[in-house]
Design a protein around this motif. Sequence first.
Motif: not given
Lengths: 383, 383
Positions: A179-183, A255-259, A356-357
């Motif tokens: 929802d653009s705040h969480r995934l 690309r949103l998920i940090p490596a 950062r998320p």
Amino acid sequence: MKFTINRSKFTKSLTDVLRAISSRTTIPVLTGVKMTIDQSGLMLSGSDSDISIEIFIPVSDEDNQLEVIKEGGIVLPARIFNEIVRKLSDEKLTIEVGDNFQTSITSAHAAFNINSIDVDNYPNFPVIDSNEVITLPTTLFKQVIQHTVIATSTQESRPILTGVNITIENGQLKAVATDSHRLSQRIIPITVPESLKDKSYKVIIPGKSLTELSKIIEDQDTIEMMVTQNQVLFKAENLYFYSRLLEGYYPDTNRLIPANSATELTINANDLLQATDRASLLSHEGKNNVIKLSISDNHVELSGNSPEIGTVEEELEYIEAKGDSLVISFNPDYLKDALRTFGHQNVIIGFTAPIRPFTVIPADDNTEISQSFIQLITPVRTY
Amino acid sequence: MKFTINRSKFTKSLTDVLRAISSRTTIPVLTGVKMTIDQSGLMLSGSDSDISIEIFIPVSDEDNQLEVIKEGGIVLPARIFNEIVRKLSDEKLTIEVGDNFQTSITSAHAAFNINSIDVDNYPNFPVIDSNEVITLPTTLFKQVIQHTVIATSTQESRPILTGVNITIENGQLKAVATDSHRLSQRIIPITVPESLKDKSYKVIIPGKSLTELSKIIEDQDTIEMMVTQNQVLFKAENLYFYSRLLEGYYPDTNRLIPANSATELTINANDLLQATDRASLLSHEGKNNVIKLSISDNHVELSGNSPEIGTVEEELEYIEAKGDSLVISFNPDYLKDALRTFGHQNVIIGFTAPIRPFTVIPADDNTEISQSFIQLITPVRTY
């Protein structure tokens, strides 16, 4: 049309079909439930245009005590029909269509006579004539739904985000919602027949459809999925569940998920859920629904406050904390939703930086398991 | 003030006191729960001006695990305090008042610090200093409440009818309620001490107060009642329940109850309740919420209809029907409320004429029992 049937069995199927029927539809006939019967059995159908459900009650299953006296069909007002069937006293129910689309519903001494609608006025369901059948493991797929729908958007401003983005390729199903705040992202392996090995499918299914589907499917081993341009059909024994697909491009979420992460906290999901629930008691009272997590040497603390009510602080018991010290603020409700999907498992929470998320994944030595499921939450800047 | 207590025991008492506390009060301090503690135990108090409840948690009862560390008192915001106490994880709870009326609530690792109010700002409860104590049998009195409050009015246009009119004299308690469409009357014998034998009491207690009282009193043998000019106090072990009385003259209801009937139907209350419930399904859909009962030779039938939806007819199984044939129309919800008070008993329904009120009484050969309880319903003129 005339038949008798076991009332409990009928009620159960009627309840399931009602999931698709809304009283707030612009198409009046869709407030009704459609019944058609032939010598093989009774089909119940309901639809709100987005979701359509058909349930077949076969004569061959003796538990249904279904006796077909005259073939035919009718559309009955769904809400009141359901109330009537529930309040009857006898286990046997007789339904008969008389003149002028008057339907009699009788059980024991009670006789209802209900104004009904010609079955020919009911719209046709989409025809999904596909020989590309994908077989899904029911229990795992229900998990996929429960784990991802929590992150779908409930706001219609970006309709595409109200859906779950499902990709099937290379023998796995990947579901993503944000929802653009969480995934939420969940990957499960599936068995694809040889003929479809090289195919890939991308569909965006409304979160609401998946939620209803997960409530209705029994714990049978598998469920079949068929896709067309703008519809998906899930098929189980005696159940046909159709949903409209969302059209448009789903954002690229990879690309949103940090490596990697600078701080990692390993903790029991349920313990953290309970503490977050307590901290949110006060954040819910204030204007900013934000709580704070502080991680430093040997000390992990959750805190919340409301200027009017007061403050709460709680030192957390955890399994392991490693990496940099960190103070991060976030919406506790997002963390609660995410933690609930892990039950009583241990989880690893990975942080990159306070702005950062951060990610929540299962704490499992098997990387295939730990990487198959990820919840991501965007923090709140509080300065 | 400082004490520790068993959290489950505390939660139970707090829940009971909360029954008196409303968040919609014009007196802000009354949104709080008052706690005062001394060496004998902890008193919890709550009030919405109409109802006030005090519950004492004695140190002497070891189950409470109450340890008094410092005497004192405080008023805490009731709703959030209750939520906090419920969400804590440990069985032990510590409450301590610090500087500036800040109250700390701690359990396991969680520490809340809540803005509170000086106990001196809490209004005093009414003082009921009466040596005229009436002892009521708890179980029977709870029945009296359940049987009569259903007929109290919920409309404030005639406030007196929102109460139950209770008269105590000649060794019996008579309770009457009516909203002018229906009436409930229940009489129970009570034991009055010699000194009060010649006294009589007439009080009108708000139905809402009695409903809350019946939820809160445990099934102990007896409960004590004390009356002053404008307050009543019900006292049980560790419980003080105060209610405001309604002021004014209650209408004379004796003349409303017909002395004899032209038609009598004996029937099982629950069977008739189920049939009435079915018939009301359709009457609820129409503008006039009315169903029809027809009694003739060997045939008793209930029917309802809604022009939009359809009709329902049901032949009733009954025990005995005697007297004149009759067709009568009435609001099914009134009959359902009345029948529920009889459970699975058989009842006698007595009719005088289609436009005169009819009565429901227990079918019992013992006239003392059959005359101790009466439900009366006014029919609806349908021509």
